[in-house]
Motif scaffolding. Structure first.
Motif, PDB file in Angstrom:
ATOM      1  N   MET A  49       8.051   7.229 -60.752  1.00 53.29           N
ATOM      2  CA  MET A  49       7.248   6.833 -59.599  1.00 53.29           C
ATOM      3  C   MET A  49       5.782   7.188 -59.840  1.00 53.29           C
ATOM      4  N   ARG A  50       4.924   6.227 -59.597  1.00 52.29           N
ATOM      5  CA  ARG A  50       3.487   6.482 -59.761  1.00 52.29           C
ATOM      6  C   ARG A  50       3.006   7.472 -58.710  1.00 52.29           C
ATOM      7  N   LYS A  51       2.055   8.308 -59.112  1.00 45.19           N
ATOM      8  CA  LYS A  51       1.489   9.301 -58.204  1.00 45.19           C
ATOM      9  C   LYS A  51       0.135   8.812 -57.698  1.00 45.19           C
ATOM     10  N   ALA A  52      -0.212   9.229 -56.495  1.00 45.92           N
ATOM     11  CA  ALA A  52      -1.518   8.904 -55.927  1.00 45.92           C
ATOM     12  C   ALA A  52      -2.013  10.117 -55.150  1.00 45.92           C
ATOM     13  N   SER A  53      -3.336  10.198 -55.014  1.00 45.98           N
ATOM     14  CA  SER A  53      -3.964  11.282 -54.264  1.00 45.98           C
ATOM     15  C   SER A  53      -5.012  10.718 -53.328  1.00 45.98           C
ATOM     16  N   VAL A  54      -5.201  11.419 -52.216  1.00 43.72           N
ATOM     17  CA  VAL A  54      -6.231  11.052 -51.240  1.00 43.72           C
ATOM     18  C   VAL A  54      -7.031  12.315 -50.932  1.00 43.72           C
ATOM     19  N   ILE A  55      -8.350  12.197 -51.013  1.00 39.74           N
ATOM     20  CA  ILE A  55      -9.244  13.304 -50.668  1.00 39.74           C
ATOM     21  C   ILE A  55     -10.163  12.841 -49.551  1.00 39.74           C
ATOM     22  N   VAL A  56     -10.276  13.667 -48.524  1.00 38.79           N
ATOM     23  CA  VAL A  56     -11.198  13.397 -47.422  1.00 38.79           C
ATOM     24  C   VAL A  56     -12.359  14.375 -47.527  1.00 38.79           C
ATOM     25  N   ALA A  57     -13.564  13.847 -47.635  1.00 39.90           N
ATOM     26  CA  ALA A  57     -14.771  14.679 -47.640  1.00 39.90           C
ATOM     27  C   ALA A  57     -15.348  14.661 -46.234  1.00 39.90           C
ATOM     28  N   SER A  58     -15.107  15.751 -45.506  1.00 46.73           N
ATOM     29  CA  SER A  58     -15.631  15.840 -44.149  1.00 46.73           C
ATOM     30  C   SER A  58     -15.791  17.300 -43.783  1.00 46.73           C
ATOM     31  N   THR A  59     -17.025  17.724 -43.699  1.00 51.95           N
ATOM     32  CA  THR A  59     -17.293  19.112 -43.346  1.00 51.95           C
ATOM     33  C   THR A  59     -16.717  19.439 -41.972  1.00 51.95           C
ATOM     34  N   ARG A  60     -16.859  18.508 -41.022  1.00 50.12           N
ATOM     35  CA  ARG A  60     -16.367  18.757 -39.670  1.00 50.12           C
ATOM     36  C   ARG A  60     -14.844  18.796 -39.616  1.00 50.12           C
ATOM     37  N   ALA A  61     -14.168  17.869 -40.295  1.00 52.90           N
ATOM     38  CA  ALA A  61     -12.703  17.874 -40.281  1.00 52.90           C
ATOM     39  C   ALA A  61     -12.156  19.088 -41.024  1.00 52.90           C
ATOM     40  N   ALA A  62     -12.816  19.471 -42.121  1.00 47.92           N
ATOM     41  CA  ALA A  62     -12.367  20.639 -42.882  1.00 47.92           C
ATOM     42  C   ALA A  62     -12.480  21.906 -42.041  1.00 47.92           C
ATOM     43  N   ALA A  63     -13.439  21.937 -41.138  1.00 43.51           N
ATOM     44  CA  ALA A  63     -13.644  23.102 -40.268  1.00 43.51           C
ATOM     45  C   ALA A  63     -12.739  23.050 -39.040  1.00 43.51           C
ATOM     46  N   GLY A  64     -11.986  21.968 -38.890  1.00 42.41           N
ATOM     47  CA  GLY A  64     -11.090  21.842 -37.750  1.00 42.41           C
ATOM     48  C   GLY A  64     -11.757  21.307 -36.501  1.00 42.41           C
ATOM     49  N   ALA A  65     -12.975  20.788 -36.633  1.00 40.67           N
ATOM     50  CA  ALA A  65     -13.700  20.262 -35.471  1.00 40.67           C
ATOM     51  C   ALA A  65     -13.055  18.997 -34.923  1.00 40.67           C
ATOM     52  N   TYR A  66     -12.396  18.241 -35.773  1.00 40.97           N
ATOM     53  CA  TYR A  66     -11.627  17.088 -35.313  1.00 40.97           C
ATOM     54  C   TYR A  66     -10.561  16.773 -36.350  1.00 40.97           C
ATOM     55  N   GLU A  67      -9.572  16.001 -35.911  1.00 43.95           N
ATOM     56  CA  GLU A  67      -8.459  15.626 -36.787  1.00 43.95           C
ATOM     57  C   GLU A  67      -8.843  14.348 -37.524  1.00 43.95           C
ATOM     58  N   ASP A  68      -8.853  14.402 -38.845  1.00 47.39           N
ATOM     59  CA  ASP A  68      -9.170  13.203 -39.621  1.00 47.39           C
ATOM     60  C   ASP A  68      -7.988  12.251 -39.579  1.00 47.39           C
ATOM     61  N   SER A  69      -8.251  10.976 -39.335  1.00 46.25           N
ATOM     62  CA  SER A  69      -7.169   9.979 -39.393  1.00 46.25           C
ATOM     63  C   SER A  69      -7.362   9.008 -40.544  1.00 46.25           C
ATOM     64  N   SER A  70      -8.541   9.013 -41.164  1.00 47.86           N
ATOM     65  CA  SER A  70      -8.796   8.067 -42.253  1.00 47.86           C
ATOM     66  C   SER A  70      -7.936   8.403 -43.471  1.00 47.86           C
ATOM     67  N   GLY A  71      -7.862   9.675 -43.811  1.00 46.53           N
ATOM     68  CA  GLY A  71      -7.057  10.083 -44.958  1.00 46.53           C
ATOM     69  C   GLY A  71      -5.587   9.795 -44.741  1.00 46.53           C
ATOM     70  N   ALA A  72      -5.116  10.054 -43.521  1.00 41.07           N
ATOM     71  CA  ALA A  72      -3.711   9.798 -43.198  1.00 41.07           C
ATOM     72  C   ALA A  72      -3.397   8.303 -43.343  1.00 41.07           C
ATOM     73  N   TYR A  73      -4.338   7.451 -42.963  1.00 40.91           N
ATOM     74  CA  TYR A  73      -4.124   6.008 -43.103  1.00 40.91           C
ATOM     75  C   TYR A  73      -3.954   5.637 -44.580  1.00 40.91           C
ATOM     76  N   ALA A  74      -4.821   6.188 -45.428  1.00 38.20           N
ATOM     77  CA  ALA A  74      -4.740   5.897 -46.868  1.00 38.20           C
ATOM     78  C   ALA A  74      -3.431   6.424 -47.458  1.00 38.20           C
ATOM     79  N   VAL A  75      -3.021   7.618 -47.040  1.00 42.06           N
ATOM     80  CA  VAL A  75      -1.760   8.190 -47.518  1.00 42.06           C
ATOM     81  C   VAL A  75      -0.587   7.286 -47.116  1.00 42.06           C
TER      82      VAL A  75
END
Length: 156
Positions: free
Chosen positions: A1-27
């Motif tokens: 099975m091919r592997k894939a990775s998704v990285i979200v660059a977001s200072t605010r999401a990384a700090a927990g200021a909001y829930e990122d949904s863009s990365g989840a969509y790509a995943v």
């Protein structure tokens, strides 16, 4: 099975200021296509270089990033990814801009890049669910073909 990775660059999401949904969509997109894809890695913008290098070291078939493609001083993803691309695929980016323009005049402000780094297809997507959705729509009919070409299994 091919592997894939998704990285979200977001200072605010990384700090927990909001829930990122863009990365989840790509995943979800990659998993639906049969890729072994862990949950998205969410990092502050300043940590995008380390995250990209770590992801590529694992040699996934696909690496999608979300965020850091705009024009603010924090937007660093393109500067990190572009020098790592052995071959750029500007046609994919043009198709992505055209798709985005159907709904969003500001889509052309994305400095997205796409290409091959080693044997990994990489595309930098905007840090918005709509932008990632547009990118996935453009990649949907292309991804298997791209990977077959990269892997040398396209029937020659």
């Amino acid at each position: 099975m091919r592997k894939a990775s998704v990285i979200v660059a977001s200072t605010r999401a990384a700090a927990g200021a909001y829930e990122d949904s863009s990365g989840a969509y790509a995943v979800d997109f990659l998993r639906a296509r049969g890729f072994d894809t862990p949950d998205a890695t969410v990092v502050p913008d300043a940590a995008i270089a380390q995250a990209v290098h770590e992801a590529l070291a694992a040699q996934p078939a696909v690496l999608l990033t979300s965020g850091g493609t705009g024009i603010t001083p924090d937007d660093l993803t393109v500067e990190v990814v572009e020098p790592l691309l052995d071959k750029q695929l500007p046609g994919i980016v043009h198709a992505f801009w055209a798709k985005g323009l159907e709904n969003t005049p500001t889509a052309v402000l994305s400095r997205a890049v796409a290409g091959i780094a080693g044997r990994t297809f990489v595309m930098t997507l905007p840090g918005s669910r709509g932008g990632v959705k547009d990118g996935c729509a453009v990649l949907d009919p292309l991804l298997d073909h791209i990977l077959n070409l990269v892997e040398g299994t396209h029937g020659h």
